[in-house]
Scaffold this active site. Structure first.
Site: not given
Length: 529
Positions: A350, A433
């Site tokens: 991420t 994320g």
């Protein structure tokens, strides 16, 4: 073109090479490699190694890596160097211990780190320098210290409780029990020594010997079951990217266990709406984006995992005909309370950095430890922050993403490349994320539908939802957008932290120019020459 009365930055234009990362020290280190004659892979790995030192909440040598490489005259190349669960783990074992879901602070959430093998594999297959040279700027930063930048400090501060609770992390990453001060110089001598070992011995110096033994000892002391054999058996695996068309470009993503196909599913639906007729920062645009994303993520959660155990065919999941049916369920006037079935017709079956060199090689590279400082577990002797990618598993018998020994979990980090014909148009990625597939769709539609340049596409405000279905919009969208989304049935509020980050390099083949942008949500910058 941006409004010059608006205090934002222009994209970087360059003729010979460009690099965009989330930290100026990494961008500078990579650009130095390009200017010395190194190629995009050399520069990318060098910059990624620096990021693993100076942006420690986001990435580390205890994390994972993925990459896409476009090289003139060659097929698009993909690399998956995500780690696997310890061989001794199983769903049955964890359920027997009372688990119903993964604990992201547990040693069982630590999968084998893949990033070091990622770097070595990329340099071996496409680079011109070795690990010893590529790691020197990172070693210098760890040994002599680096200045703590504002966004880095903010992320660091949020993770103090985790580092304190997990033990050795405080020894390496806290000063007097708290994060180092913004603007102070922080040194990581144990990590520097570990990087020197890797520089001298290559990836073998990480996955075997004293470093591997220290990782295993740390996890075993906490009840983990990872072995030195698990580490020694890690592989970085070349893979064929998956492409899906969107309004004249082909978006290339890595196949599962990554979630890049989620972005393609979202764009397949959005392609059926006339986005260019909408306000890019208006209620209608964000409503459609979020509704398509909710469907895309439901499909992801139902089907994506280690490809060895997925029941769904990837091409079926990104099928245009299925997308047409999914898009028909989106109501432009209101939020759908019930999502459509996540099952296609299987019969039809991420940190992130972007670099392009003077010879046209483009590298889309992403490394991560998942949550801030990963699991929070840091090895005592070697100073390695260990990821918690295993938190991406389910503890659910029969699910394609349930945890089993030797499996790769569903993975959020997804590098991307948008192609026009056989040439790269956008080398890009979006961090953050779970936000990443929506982020890919957001910046692609910004550029393709709304004509934004890379910097404008990254500056553009964002919206995403929390697991409790609260839609959080960035404050720059304003009260009118918040009220408008609420009127469509969304439970909505302003986010307290920005949604992700990102880097984009556009390749203008006609003029021989690179146009690069870097996300203002991070400390980084784009540079070129």
């Amino acid at each position: 073109m941006r409004d010059f009365h608006d205090p934002k930055r222009s994209p970087i234009y360059a003729a010979n090479g460009a690099l965009a990362t989330s930290h100026p020290l990494a961008t500078q280190a990579g650009l130095d490699v390009l200017k010395r004659g190194g190629n995009a892979v050399d520069a990318g790995v060098t910059a990624a190694a620096v990021l693993a030192v100076v942006e420690p909440a986001m990435t580390a040598i205890g994390g994972d890596g993925f990459a896409l490489i476009s090289k003139p005259g060659q097929a698009l190349y993909g690399l998956n160097s995500s780690g696997r669960a310890a061989a001794a783990l199983s769903t049955e074992m964890l359920m027997g211990q009372g688990w119903s879901e993964m604990d992201d602070a547990s040693p069982h959430a630590v999968t084998v780190p893949g990033v070091v093998k990622c770097w070595e594999s990329l340099l071996a297959s496409h680079g011109t320098i070795g690990m010893e040279e590529a790691l020197q700027p990172a070693i210098a930063a760890a040994e002599h210290g680096f200045v703590v930048y504002p966004r880095v400090w903010s992320d660091w501060t949020e993770c103090v409780p985790k580092l304190t609770a997990q033990g050795a992390g405080g020894q390496h990453y806290l000063v007097g029990g708290t994060a180092p001060k913004m603007g102070s110089i922080h040194k990581l001598p144990a990590l520097a020594a570990t990087l020197k070992t890797i520089a001298a011995q290559g990836a073998k110096g990480f996955y075997e010997g004293a470093v591997a033994a220290d990782i295993v000892a740390e996890l075993r002391a906490r009840g983990g079951v990872m072995t030195e054999e698990d580490l020694a058996g890690h592989s970085a695996d070349p893979c064929t990217p998956v492409s899906a068309a969107y309004r004249g470009i082909d978006l290339a993503e890595l196949p599962p266990n990554g979630t890049g196909i989620t972005a393609q599913i979202i764009l397949n639906m959005l392609e059926l709406f006339d986005l260019s007729a909408l306000d890019p920062h208006g209620v209608e645009r964000f409503h459609l984006e979020i509704e398509a994303s909710r469907i895309g993520y439901a499909i992801r959660d139902a089907h994506v995992g280690d490809p060895a155990t997925m029941g769904a065919d990837v091409q079926a999941l990104i099928d245009k005909a299925w997308a047409k049916g999914l898009a028909a369920t989106i109501d432009a006037s209101k939020r759908n309370a019930e999502l459509p079935s996540a099952d296609p017709n299987f019969q039809s079956d991420t940190i992130y950095l972007s670099c392009v060199d003077r010879d046209g090689m483009a590298v889309s590279l992403i490394n991560s430890v998942f949550k801030g400082f990963g699991s929070g577990i840091v090895t005592d002797k070697t100073g390695i922050t260990l990821q918690n990618r295993g938190a991406g598993f389910r503890v659910l018998p029969g699910h394609p993403n349930t945890i089993e020994g030797g499996k790769r979990p569903l993975h959020t980090i997804i590098p991307a490349m948008a192609m026009q014909g056989d040439k790269p148009k956008y080398c890009f990625g979006v961090m953050g994320g779970q936000y990443q597939p929506t982020g890919h769709a957001h910046v692609i539609t910004n550029m393709v539908d709304f004509g934004m340049d890379p910097q404008e596409a990254l500056d553009s405000p964002r919206a995403f939802w929390r697991p409790d279905e609260v839609l959080e919009i960035e404050p720059t969208l304003g009260q009118d957008v918040l009220d408008g989304l609420a009127a469509k049935g969304h439970k909505v509020g302003f986010t307290k932290s920005p949604h992700g980050g990102g880097q984009i390099i556009e390749i203008d083949h006609e003029n021989g120019v690179l146009i690069a942008g870097s996300d203002p949500r991070k400390d980084g910058c784009a540079m070129g020459y």
